[in-house]
Design a protein around this motif. Structure first.
Motif, PDB file in Angstrom:
ATOM      1  N   ALA A 296       0.842  -1.207   0.000  1.00  0.00           N
ATOM      2  CA  ALA A 296       0.000   0.000   0.000  1.00  0.00           C
ATOM      3  C   ALA A 296       0.873   1.251   0.000  1.00  0.00           C
ATOM      4  O   ALA A 296       0.615   2.203  -0.741  1.00  0.00           O
ATOM      5  N   ALA A 297       1.919   1.248   0.815  1.00  0.00           N
ATOM      6  CA  ALA A 297       2.798   2.415   0.872  1.00  0.00           C
ATOM      7  C   ALA A 297       3.590   2.589  -0.425  1.00  0.00           C
ATOM      8  O   ALA A 297       3.792   3.712  -0.880  1.00  0.00           O
ATOM      9  N   ARG A 298       4.027   1.475  -1.011  1.00  0.00           N
ATOM     10  CA  ARG A 298       4.886   1.546  -2.202  1.00  0.00           C
ATOM     11  C   ARG A 298       4.102   1.748  -3.500  1.00  0.00           C
ATOM     12  O   ARG A 298       4.546   2.447  -4.403  1.00  0.00           O
ATOM     13  N   PHE A 299       2.947   1.068  -3.619  1.00  0.00           N
ATOM     14  CA  PHE A 299       2.189   1.086  -4.869  1.00  0.00           C
ATOM     15  C   PHE A 299       0.779   1.652  -4.729  1.00  0.00           C
ATOM     16  O   PHE A 299       0.075   1.806  -5.713  1.00  0.00           O
ATOM     17  N   GLY A 300       0.325   1.850  -3.488  1.00  0.00           N
ATOM     18  CA  GLY A 300      -1.060   2.279  -3.282  1.00  0.00           C
ATOM     19  C   GLY A 300      -2.054   1.150  -3.506  1.00  0.00           C
ATOM     20  O   GLY A 300      -3.198   1.389  -3.845  1.00  0.00           O
TER      21      GLY A 300
END
Length: 186
Positions: free
Chosen positions: A175-179
């Motif tokens: 989630a943090a890296r790619f959403g």
């Protein structure tokens, strides 16, 4: 803050061919010729399923899994050793993989998920991106074979911003890296 997108991945039946980019099945494979070991009047056949690679302290842990939502929030890899998941008690589990690559993150277009029926395990190639397996039934025990430093890397003092990094561990927050959160469809 923007909403997290769900990337849906259909869970597949594992076959040796489908799993080839990620590793090898740990189970009976009649296509692998037995070694020329003739003890016990031929009643024991020894086949090498694959080559486990580790250049440091290796351990066998038993992990007891409870069911959790089929949503992968993380993916991790180990570049210095192979890792194996072997079911104990014949309970099924779901595993999520992305092939090894030279990038800092997995290729989302290459992610695949498989439902193992509990009759065989799986050994990943070095660098295969994966999420820790998902239980289909509560109290699923998996024998996990890996380097000790990978286990140590998961301890809370190594977790920074929801990610863990160790000498042979890169655990990334999708989630943090790619959403995205990766949603598995059984």
């Amino acid at each position: 803050m923007s909403e997290t997108e769900h990337l849906k991945i259909r869970v597949e039946t594992p076959t040796a061919e489908a799993l080839k980019p990620f590793g090898v099945v740990l189970g009976r494979d009649e296509s692998v010729a037995p070694l020329p070991i003739d003890l016990y009047e031929g009643r024991v056949k020894v086949r090498r399923a694959g080559k486990f690679v580790s250049d440091d302290k290796t351990e066998m842990t038993v992990c007891t899994l409870q069911r959790r939502p089929y949503i992968a929030e993380y993916m991790e890899r180990h570049t210095e050793h192979t890792q194996a998941f072997v079911p104990l008690g014949s309970k099924p589990f779901v595993a999520l993989f992305a092939p090894p690559n030279e990038e800092a993150l997995p290729d989302l277009k290459e992610i695949r998920a498989f439902l193992f029926d509990g009759s065989a395990g799986f050994m990943m190639h070095r660098g295969t991106w994966h999420e820790f397996p998902f239980a289909v039934l509560d109290d699923t025990d998996l024998l996990v074979i890996l380097r000790s430093e990978a286990t140590e890397g998961l301890k809370s003092d190594n977790v920074i911003g929801n990610e863990a990094v160790g000498p042979d561990l890169e655990k990334r927050d999708m989630a943090a890296r790619f959403g995205v959160k990766i949603e598995l469809e059984l």
